[in-house]
Design a protein around this motif. Structure first.
Motif, short mmCIF file in Angstrom:
data_model
loop_
_atom_site.label_atom_id
_atom_site.label_comp_id
_atom_site.label_asym_id
_atom_site.label_seq_id
_atom_site.Cartn_x
_atom_site.Cartn_y
_atom_site.Cartn_z
N GLN A 22 5.80 10.16 -1.60
CA GLN A 22 5.20 9.08 -1.03
C GLN A 22 3.94 8.55 -2.04
OE1 GLN A 22 2.84 9.14 2.71
NE2 GLN A 22 3.72 7.15 3.21
N VAL A 23 4.06 7.20 -2.24
CA VAL A 23 2.93 6.60 -3.15
C VAL A 23 1.41 6.74 -2.28
CG1 VAL A 23 1.91 4.61 -4.29
CG2 VAL A 23 4.42 5.01 -4.45
N PRO A 24 0.65 7.40 -2.81
CA PRO A 24 -0.87 7.40 -2.29
C PRO A 24 -1.58 5.99 -2.18
CG PRO A 24 -1.10 8.42 -4.20
CD PRO A 24 0.36 7.95 -4.05
N PHE A 25 -1.19 5.06 -1.23
CA PHE A 25 -1.74 3.69 -1.30
C PHE A 25 -1.80 3.28 0.37
CE2 PHE A 25 -2.00 -0.71 -1.65
CZ PHE A 25 -2.86 -0.93 -2.99
N GLY A 26 -3.03 3.27 0.77
CA GLY A 26 -3.21 2.88 2.02
C GLY A 26 -3.18 3.90 3.16
N ILE A 27 -3.14 3.91 4.20
CA ILE A 27 -3.37 4.67 5.34
C ILE A 27 -1.91 5.46 5.34
CG2 ILE A 27 -3.35 5.05 7.87
CD1 ILE A 27 -5.25 3.12 8.12
N GLN A 28 -1.88 6.81 5.40
CA GLN A 28 -0.68 7.54 5.39
C GLN A 28 -0.44 8.39 6.62
OE1 GLN A 28 -1.74 8.91 1.21
NE2 GLN A 28 0.56 9.17 1.24
N GLN A 29 0.65 8.64 7.07
CA GLN A 29 1.94 8.19 6.72
C GLN A 29 2.23 6.77 6.83
OE1 GLN A 29 5.22 10.99 7.69
NE2 GLN A 29 6.70 9.61 6.84
N PHE A 37 8.76 -1.59 13.63
CA PHE A 37 8.79 -2.53 12.20
C PHE A 37 7.78 -2.31 11.33
CE2 PHE A 37 10.64 -4.88 16.00
CZ PHE A 37 11.52 -5.75 15.37
N PHE A 38 7.20 -1.06 11.33
CA PHE A 38 5.68 -1.17 10.60
C PHE A 38 5.07 -2.15 10.62
CE2 PHE A 38 9.25 1.31 8.51
CZ PHE A 38 8.66 2.41 8.45
N ASN A 39 3.82 -2.36 9.69
CA ASN A 39 3.19 -3.54 9.40
C ASN A 39 3.42 -4.45 8.53
OD1 ASN A 39 0.86 -5.17 10.10
ND2 ASN A 39 -0.33 -3.40 10.83
N ILE A 40 2.76 -5.42 8.02
CA ILE A 40 3.46 -6.51 7.30
C ILE A 40 3.33 -5.93 5.95
CG2 ILE A 40 1.04 -7.56 6.84
CD1 ILE A 40 2.71 -10.23 7.12
N GLY A 41 2.55 -5.08 5.57
CA GLY A 41 2.28 -4.52 3.96
C GLY A 41 3.68 -3.64 3.55
N GLU A 95 3.12 -0.28 2.11
CA GLU A 95 2.99 0.81 3.37
C GLU A 95 4.52 1.50 3.19
OE1 GLU A 95 3.21 1.18 8.20
OE2 GLU A 95 2.79 -0.68 7.27
N ASP A 96 4.12 3.10 3.27
CA ASP A 96 5.22 4.02 3.27
C ASP A 96 6.27 3.93 1.98
OD1 ASP A 96 6.50 6.35 4.27
OD2 ASP A 96 8.05 5.40 5.46
N SER A 147 12.29 2.00 0.33
CA SER A 147 11.20 1.31 -0.04
C SER A 147 11.36 -0.05 -0.73
CB SER A 147 10.31 2.20 -0.86
OG SER A 147 10.14 3.43 -0.37
N TYR A 148 10.55 -0.96 -0.25
CA TYR A 148 10.39 -2.08 -1.38
C TYR A 148 9.76 -2.27 -2.33
CZ TYR A 148 12.37 -5.23 2.40
OH TYR A 148 13.28 -5.97 3.26
N ASP A 149 10.62 -2.39 -3.59
CA ASP A 149 10.14 -2.30 -4.88
C ASP A 149 10.44 -3.63 -5.71
OD1 ASP A 149 8.99 0.43 -5.36
OD2 ASP A 149 11.14 0.89 -4.71
N VAL A 150 9.62 -3.83 -6.77
CA VAL A 150 9.86 -5.06 -7.92
C VAL A 150 11.43 -4.92 -8.27
CG1 VAL A 150 9.30 -6.20 -9.80
CG2 VAL A 150 7.53 -5.25 -8.33
#
Length: 384
Positions: A104-111, A118-122, A128-129, A172-175
Protein backbone atom coordinates in the motif's frame (compact mmCIF):
# COMPACT_ATOMS: atom_id res chain seq x y z
CA UNK A 1 17.42 1.16 -2.97
CA UNK A 2 20.34 -1.31 -2.89
CA UNK A 3 20.82 -0.67 0.84
CA UNK A 4 17.17 -1.43 1.56
CA UNK A 5 17.30 -4.71 -0.37
CA UNK A 6 20.52 -5.67 1.41
CA UNK A 7 18.90 -5.02 4.79
CA UNK A 8 15.87 -7.13 3.87
CA UNK A 9 18.00 -10.21 3.25
CA UNK A 10 20.82 -9.79 5.76
CA UNK A 11 18.92 -8.93 8.94
CA UNK A 12 17.14 -12.30 9.28
CA UNK A 13 20.56 -13.89 9.53
CA UNK A 14 21.50 -11.67 12.48
CA UNK A 15 18.48 -12.09 14.74
CA UNK A 16 16.60 -14.83 16.53
CA UNK A 17 13.49 -16.01 14.68
CA UNK A 18 11.00 -18.83 14.74
CA UNK A 19 12.31 -22.25 13.68
CA UNK A 20 9.04 -23.51 12.20
CA UNK A 21 7.10 -22.02 9.25
CA UNK A 22 3.67 -20.57 9.99
CA UNK A 23 1.00 -20.38 7.27
CA UNK A 24 -2.52 -19.00 7.47
CA UNK A 25 -5.18 -18.83 4.75
CA UNK A 26 -8.39 -16.81 4.66
CA UNK A 27 -10.64 -15.11 2.20
CA UNK A 28 -14.10 -13.81 1.42
CA UNK A 29 -17.10 -14.36 -0.83
CA UNK A 30 -19.30 -11.33 -1.59
CA UNK A 31 -22.54 -10.59 -3.44
CA UNK A 32 -24.21 -7.29 -4.39
CA UNK A 33 -27.78 -6.11 -4.74
CA UNK A 34 -27.84 -2.98 -6.96
CA UNK A 35 -30.58 -0.47 -7.78
CA UNK A 36 -29.37 2.53 -9.85
CA UNK A 37 -31.32 5.73 -10.59
CA UNK A 38 -29.78 6.18 -14.05
CA UNK A 39 -30.51 2.68 -15.40
CA UNK A 40 -34.18 2.40 -16.50
CA UNK A 41 -33.95 -1.32 -17.36
CA UNK A 42 -32.56 -2.12 -13.94
CA UNK A 43 -35.29 -0.09 -12.28
CA UNK A 44 -37.96 -1.91 -14.29
CA UNK A 45 -36.56 -5.25 -13.12
CA UNK A 46 -36.39 -4.17 -9.47
CA UNK A 47 -32.59 -4.08 -9.42
CA UNK A 48 -29.94 -6.78 -9.86
CA UNK A 49 -28.55 -9.31 -7.39
CA UNK A 50 -25.11 -10.35 -8.59
CA UNK A 51 -21.73 -11.86 -7.77
CA UNK A 52 -19.20 -9.33 -6.47
CA UNK A 53 -15.94 -11.18 -5.88
CA UNK A 54 -14.13 -14.11 -4.27
CA UNK A 55 -10.77 -13.58 -2.67
CA UNK A 56 -8.02 -15.66 -1.09
CA UNK A 57 -5.66 -14.28 1.57
CA UNK A 58 -2.38 -15.90 2.50
CA UNK A 59 -0.04 -15.04 5.37
CA UNK A 60 3.18 -16.84 6.17
CA UNK A 61 6.29 -16.33 8.29
CA UNK A 62 9.59 -18.16 8.72
CA UNK A 63 12.95 -17.07 10.12
CA UNK A 64 11.60 -13.55 10.63
CA UNK A 65 10.50 -12.99 7.03
CA UNK A 66 6.75 -12.61 6.50
CA UNK A 67 4.46 -12.87 3.50
CA UNK A 68 1.11 -11.12 3.03
CA UNK A 69 -0.86 -11.64 -0.20
CA UNK A 70 -4.42 -11.18 -1.42
CA UNK A 71 -5.76 -12.41 -4.77
CA UNK A 72 -9.24 -11.40 -5.92
CA UNK A 73 -11.45 -12.92 -8.59
CA UNK A 74 -14.01 -10.55 -10.09
CA UNK A 75 -16.23 -11.22 -13.09
CA UNK A 76 -14.57 -10.86 -16.51
CA UNK A 77 -16.52 -7.62 -17.02
CA UNK A 78 -14.79 -6.08 -13.99
CA UNK A 79 -11.26 -7.25 -14.74
CA UNK A 80 -11.26 -10.92 -13.77
CA UNK A 81 -8.44 -12.09 -11.50
CA UNK A 82 -6.27 -9.41 -9.85
CA UNK A 83 -3.57 -9.37 -7.19
CA UNK A 84 -4.59 -6.66 -4.75
CA UNK A 85 -1.45 -6.91 -2.64
CA UNK A 86 1.52 -9.18 -2.20
CA UNK A 87 4.57 -8.28 -0.15
CA UNK A 88 7.41 -9.62 1.97
CA UNK A 89 8.32 -7.96 5.24
CA UNK A 90 10.87 -8.05 8.00
CA UNK A 91 10.52 -6.44 11.45
CA UNK A 92 13.73 -5.02 12.90
CA UNK A 93 11.98 -4.45 16.24
CA UNK A 94 8.42 -3.86 17.48
CA UNK A 95 8.27 -0.41 15.80
CA UNK A 96 10.29 -0.72 12.58
CA UNK A 97 9.65 -2.91 9.55
CA UNK A 98 10.34 -3.05 5.84
CA UNK A 99 8.04 -4.17 3.00
CA UNK A 100 9.00 -5.15 -0.53
CA UNK A 101 6.56 -6.04 -3.31
CA UNK A 102 3.04 -4.91 -4.13
CA UNK A 103 2.27 -2.88 -1.02
CA UNK A 104 0.00 0.00 0.00
CA UNK A 105 1.17 3.49 -0.93
CA UNK A 106 1.53 5.69 2.19
CA UNK A 107 -0.75 8.47 1.01
CA UNK A 108 -3.67 9.68 3.12
CA UNK A 109 -5.46 7.91 5.95
CA UNK A 110 -4.68 4.20 6.04
CA UNK A 111 -5.96 1.66 5.60
CA UNK A 112 -9.10 3.39 4.36
CA UNK A 113 -10.32 6.99 4.29
CA UNK A 114 -13.92 5.76 4.43
CA UNK A 115 -16.36 3.40 6.15
CA UNK A 116 -18.57 2.24 3.28
CA UNK A 117 -18.29 -0.39 0.55
CA UNK A 118 -17.70 2.24 -2.18
CA UNK A 119 -14.69 3.91 -0.44
CA UNK A 120 -14.46 7.71 -0.69
CA UNK A 121 -14.04 9.73 -3.87
CA UNK A 122 -10.21 9.68 -3.74
CA UNK A 123 -10.16 5.95 -4.45
CA UNK A 124 -11.46 6.56 -7.98
CA UNK A 125 -8.51 8.78 -8.87
CA UNK A 126 -5.87 6.55 -7.27
CA UNK A 127 -5.59 8.36 -3.91
CA UNK A 128 -7.11 5.86 -1.46
CA UNK A 129 -5.96 2.26 -0.86
CA UNK A 130 -3.55 2.41 -3.79
CA UNK A 131 -0.98 -0.39 -4.10
CA UNK A 132 2.23 -0.19 -6.15
CA UNK A 133 5.41 -2.26 -6.48
CA UNK A 134 8.41 -1.09 -4.50
CA UNK A 135 10.10 -0.87 -1.10
CA UNK A 136 8.63 0.78 2.02
CA UNK A 137 10.08 1.44 5.47
CA UNK A 138 7.58 1.88 8.33
CA UNK A 139 8.16 3.29 11.81
CA UNK A 140 4.95 2.92 13.80
CA UNK A 141 3.95 2.94 17.45
CA UNK A 142 0.74 3.40 19.42
CA UNK A 143 1.52 6.97 20.46
CA UNK A 144 3.91 9.67 19.34
CA UNK A 145 5.67 10.31 16.04
CA UNK A 146 5.37 7.82 13.14
CA UNK A 147 6.60 7.89 9.57
CA UNK A 148 6.79 5.92 6.33
CA UNK A 149 9.32 6.30 3.51
CA UNK A 150 8.82 4.45 0.21
CA UNK A 151 10.11 4.07 -3.33
CA UNK A 152 7.84 2.51 -5.96
CA UNK A 153 9.42 1.43 -9.23
CA UNK A 154 6.02 1.31 -10.93
CA UNK A 155 2.36 0.49 -10.44
CA UNK A 156 1.40 -3.19 -10.49
CA UNK A 157 2.68 -4.48 -13.83
CA UNK A 158 1.48 -7.60 -15.64
CA UNK A 159 3.25 -7.40 -19.02
CA UNK A 160 7.03 -7.20 -19.27
CA UNK A 161 8.65 -4.63 -21.55
CA UNK A 162 9.10 -0.89 -21.33
CA UNK A 163 6.68 -0.33 -24.21
CA UNK A 164 3.78 -2.25 -22.65
CA UNK A 165 0.56 -0.40 -21.86
CA UNK A 166 -0.87 -0.66 -18.35
CA UNK A 167 -3.36 -3.52 -17.97
CA UNK A 168 -6.95 -2.61 -17.09
CA UNK A 169 -7.22 -5.71 -14.86
CA UNK A 170 -6.24 -4.19 -11.55
CA UNK A 171 -7.62 -3.38 -8.11
CA UNK A 172 -5.96 0.03 -7.66
CA UNK A 173 -6.58 2.95 -9.99
CA UNK A 174 -3.37 3.90 -11.79
CA UNK A 175 -2.35 6.05 -14.75
CA UNK A 176 -2.96 4.10 -17.98
CA UNK A 177 -3.77 4.32 -21.69
CA UNK A 178 -7.14 4.37 -23.44
CA UNK A 179 -8.68 4.54 -26.91
CA UNK A 180 -10.46 7.90 -27.02
CA UNK A 181 -11.90 7.93 -30.56
CA UNK A 182 -12.63 4.23 -31.07
CA UNK A 183 -10.12 3.75 -33.90
CA UNK A 184 -8.39 0.85 -32.15
CA UNK A 185 -5.29 2.92 -31.36
CA UNK A 186 -4.55 3.78 -27.70
CA UNK A 187 -4.17 7.41 -26.66
CA UNK A 188 -2.85 9.15 -23.51
CA UNK A 189 -0.35 6.31 -23.13
CA UNK A 190 1.33 7.07 -19.80
CA UNK A 191 2.56 4.89 -16.95
CA UNK A 192 3.81 5.63 -13.43
CA UNK A 193 7.54 5.15 -12.74
CA UNK A 194 10.07 5.89 -9.97
CA UNK A 195 7.73 7.32 -7.34
CA UNK A 196 8.88 8.52 -3.90
CA UNK A 197 6.50 8.78 -0.96
CA UNK A 198 6.87 10.25 2.51
CA UNK A 199 4.25 10.31 5.24
CA UNK A 200 4.41 11.30 8.89
CA UNK A 201 1.75 11.40 11.56
CA UNK A 202 1.48 12.03 15.26
CA UNK A 203 -0.74 9.91 17.54
CA UNK A 204 -2.02 11.26 20.82
CA UNK A 205 -4.17 9.26 23.25
CA UNK A 206 -5.90 11.01 26.12
CA UNK A 207 -8.60 9.13 27.99
CA UNK A 208 -11.40 8.26 25.58
CA UNK A 209 -9.87 10.51 22.91
CA UNK A 210 -7.45 9.13 20.31
CA UNK A 211 -6.11 11.69 17.85
CA UNK A 212 -4.09 11.10 14.69
CA UNK A 213 -2.87 13.95 12.49
CA UNK A 214 -0.25 14.21 9.82
CA UNK A 215 0.90 15.09 6.32
CA UNK A 216 2.06 13.21 3.25
CA UNK A 217 3.62 13.83 -0.15
CA UNK A 218 4.60 11.94 -3.27
CA UNK A 219 6.61 12.68 -6.42
CA UNK A 220 7.24 10.49 -9.43
CA UNK A 221 7.62 10.18 -13.18
CA UNK A 222 5.09 9.61 -15.95
CA UNK A 223 6.60 7.81 -18.94
CA UNK A 224 4.77 8.45 -22.21
CA UNK A 225 4.86 5.46 -24.55
CA UNK A 226 4.40 7.62 -27.68
CA UNK A 227 6.79 10.53 -27.11
CA UNK A 228 9.27 8.39 -25.07
CA UNK A 229 9.58 11.34 -22.68
CA UNK A 230 9.21 11.40 -18.90
CA UNK A 231 6.77 13.83 -17.36
CA UNK A 232 6.05 14.12 -13.66
CA UNK A 233 3.32 13.91 -11.08
CA UNK A 234 3.08 14.98 -7.48
CA UNK A 235 0.60 15.22 -4.65
CA UNK A 236 0.49 16.34 -1.04
CA UNK A 237 -2.02 16.72 1.75
CA UNK A 238 -2.90 16.75 5.42
CA UNK A 239 -5.26 14.62 7.48
CA UNK A 240 -6.86 14.30 10.89
CA UNK A 241 -8.59 11.30 12.46
CA UNK A 242 -10.43 11.16 15.77
CA UNK A 243 -11.71 8.20 17.77
CA UNK A 244 -13.93 9.04 20.73
CA UNK A 245 -15.73 6.13 22.35
CA UNK A 246 -18.02 4.81 19.56
CA UNK A 247 -17.38 7.73 17.16
CA UNK A 248 -14.80 7.83 14.34
CA UNK A 249 -14.10 10.91 12.20
CA UNK A 250 -11.74 10.99 9.21
CA UNK A 251 -10.86 14.17 7.29
CA UNK A 252 -8.43 15.02 4.50
CA UNK A 253 -7.35 17.95 2.33
CA UNK A 254 -5.04 17.25 -0.61
CA UNK A 255 -3.77 18.45 -3.97
CA UNK A 256 -2.45 16.53 -6.98
CA UNK A 257 -0.93 17.50 -10.34
CA UNK A 258 -0.16 15.26 -13.33
CA UNK A 259 2.20 16.70 -15.96
CA UNK A 260 2.67 14.05 -18.67
CA UNK A 261 4.71 14.60 -21.85
CA UNK A 262 1.83 13.78 -24.20
CA UNK A 263 1.91 14.16 -28.00
CA UNK A 264 0.82 17.62 -29.18
CA UNK A 265 -2.49 16.16 -30.40
CA UNK A 266 -3.52 15.20 -26.84
CA UNK A 267 -4.83 17.64 -24.24
CA UNK A 268 -2.46 18.40 -21.38
CA UNK A 269 -5.26 18.90 -18.83
CA UNK A 270 -6.34 15.24 -19.13
CA UNK A 271 -4.86 11.83 -18.44
CA UNK A 272 -6.24 8.28 -18.37
CA UNK A 273 -6.68 5.96 -15.39
CA UNK A 274 -7.91 2.37 -15.22
CA UNK A 275 -9.08 -0.38 -12.87
CA UNK A 276 -11.77 -3.08 -12.85
CA UNK A 277 -11.39 -3.72 -16.57
CA UNK A 278 -12.12 -0.20 -17.87
CA UNK A 279 -10.32 3.16 -18.32
CA UNK A 280 -11.61 6.73 -18.09
CA UNK A 281 -10.27 10.27 -18.24
CA UNK A 282 -9.32 12.33 -15.17
CA UNK A 283 -8.48 16.02 -14.74
CA UNK A 284 -4.72 16.58 -14.54
CA UNK A 285 -4.87 19.04 -11.65
CA UNK A 286 -7.29 19.26 -8.73
CA UNK A 287 -7.85 19.71 -5.01
CA UNK A 288 -9.81 17.26 -2.90
CA UNK A 289 -11.59 17.45 0.46
CA UNK A 290 -13.23 14.58 2.35
CA UNK A 291 -15.08 14.12 5.62
CA UNK A 292 -16.20 10.72 6.90
CA UNK A 293 -18.10 10.16 10.15
CA UNK A 294 -19.17 6.87 11.76
CA UNK A 295 -20.88 5.71 14.95
CA UNK A 296 -20.62 2.06 16.03
CA UNK A 297 -23.40 0.65 18.18
CA UNK A 298 -22.79 -2.72 19.89
CA UNK A 299 -25.94 -4.89 19.98
CA UNK A 300 -26.86 -8.37 21.11
CA UNK A 301 -29.30 -9.42 18.38
CA UNK A 302 -27.98 -12.87 17.62
CA UNK A 303 -26.20 -13.28 15.31
CA UNK A 304 -25.79 -9.48 14.89
CA UNK A 305 -23.04 -8.02 17.10
CA UNK A 306 -22.79 -4.39 16.00
CA UNK A 307 -24.23 -1.71 13.72
CA UNK A 308 -22.05 1.02 12.28
CA UNK A 309 -23.87 4.13 11.00
CA UNK A 310 -21.82 6.35 8.70
CA UNK A 311 -21.79 9.20 6.22
CA UNK A 312 -18.75 9.66 3.94
CA UNK A 313 -18.48 12.79 1.78
CA UNK A 314 -15.91 13.67 -0.89
CA UNK A 315 -15.39 16.64 -3.23
CA UNK A 316 -12.95 17.18 -6.13
CA UNK A 317 -12.38 20.77 -7.28
CA UNK A 318 -10.76 20.71 -10.73
CA UNK A 319 -8.34 23.47 -11.69
CA UNK A 320 -8.88 23.62 -15.47
CA UNK A 321 -11.24 26.33 -16.67
CA UNK A 322 -14.63 24.97 -17.71
CA UNK A 323 -14.22 21.67 -15.85
CA UNK A 324 -17.15 20.71 -13.60
CA UNK A 325 -16.36 19.54 -10.07
CA UNK A 326 -17.10 16.01 -8.85
CA UNK A 327 -19.02 15.02 -5.70
CA UNK A 328 -19.74 11.82 -3.78
CA UNK A 329 -21.73 11.10 -0.63
CA UNK A 330 -22.45 7.70 0.89
CA UNK A 331 -24.85 7.18 3.77
CA UNK A 332 -25.09 3.68 5.15
CA UNK A 333 -25.05 1.00 7.80
CA UNK A 334 -22.46 -1.73 8.33
CA UNK A 335 -23.83 -4.85 10.01
CA UNK A 336 -21.42 -7.27 11.72
CA UNK A 337 -22.67 -10.79 12.43
CA UNK A 338 -19.80 -13.14 13.17
CA UNK A 339 -17.93 -13.77 9.92
CA UNK A 340 -20.73 -12.11 7.92
CA UNK A 341 -20.46 -8.38 7.20
CA UNK A 342 -23.11 -6.46 5.27
CA UNK A 343 -22.95 -2.92 3.88
CA UNK A 344 -26.26 -1.19 3.20
CA UNK A 345 -25.35 1.96 1.25
CA UNK A 346 -27.12 4.84 -0.44
CA UNK A 347 -24.41 6.32 -2.67
CA UNK A 348 -25.03 9.61 -4.49
CA UNK A 349 -22.73 11.31 -6.96
CA UNK A 350 -22.43 14.19 -9.37
CA UNK A 351 -19.90 14.06 -12.21
CA UNK A 352 -18.84 10.69 -10.81
CA UNK A 353 -18.02 7.95 -13.33
CA UNK A 354 -19.38 5.11 -11.20
CA UNK A 355 -22.54 6.98 -10.15
CA UNK A 356 -24.39 7.83 -13.35
CA UNK A 357 -23.64 10.37 -16.05
CA UNK A 358 -20.77 9.96 -18.52
CA UNK A 359 -18.40 7.19 -17.41
CA UNK A 360 -15.51 8.28 -19.66
CA UNK A 361 -15.53 12.01 -18.89
CA UNK A 362 -17.09 12.57 -15.44
CA UNK A 363 -13.79 12.80 -13.54
CA UNK A 364 -12.30 14.92 -16.35
CA UNK A 365 -14.24 17.80 -17.92
CA UNK A 366 -17.60 16.60 -16.59
CA UNK A 367 -20.94 18.30 -17.25
CA UNK A 368 -21.72 21.74 -15.72
CA UNK A 369 -25.46 21.00 -15.38
CA UNK A 370 -25.03 17.37 -14.31
CA UNK A 371 -27.69 15.96 -12.00
CA UNK A 372 -27.12 14.00 -8.82
CA UNK A 373 -27.54 10.28 -9.43
CA UNK A 374 -27.80 7.56 -6.79
CA UNK A 375 -27.25 3.85 -6.29
CA UNK A 376 -28.76 1.78 -3.52
CA UNK A 377 -26.38 -1.06 -2.80
CA UNK A 378 -26.36 -4.02 -0.42
CA UNK A 379 -23.06 -5.90 -0.24
CA UNK A 380 -23.13 -9.22 1.63
CA UNK A 381 -19.76 -10.76 2.41
CA UNK A 382 -18.64 -13.81 4.35
CA UNK A 383 -15.07 -13.37 5.55
CA UNK A 384 -13.04 -16.38 6.72
Amino acid sequence: MKQLLWLLFIFPCLGIAQDKPQIKFGGALRFNYIYSSWKPEQKQQGGDFMYDMFRVNAKASYLGIKLNAEYRLYSDEFGGGVLKQGWLSYSFNENDQIHIGLTQVPFGIQQYNSHNWFFNIGYYIGLEDDHDIGVKFIHEKEEGFNYQIAFFKNAEAIAFGGNSDVSYSRYSYDVSSMDIDGDGVLDYRNKEINQFNFKFNYKLNHGDFRHQMGAYAQYGGLYNLDTKEVGSHHGYGVFYELDFKKINIKSELLHYTKSPKNPESERSELFAMAAYGAPYLVASKADMATLAVAYTLPVNWKPIQSLQFYNDFGYIKKSAQGFADSYMNVTGIGIAAGHLYTYIDFAAGKNHSWLGGNFIDDFAQGTPDAKWEARFNINIGYYF
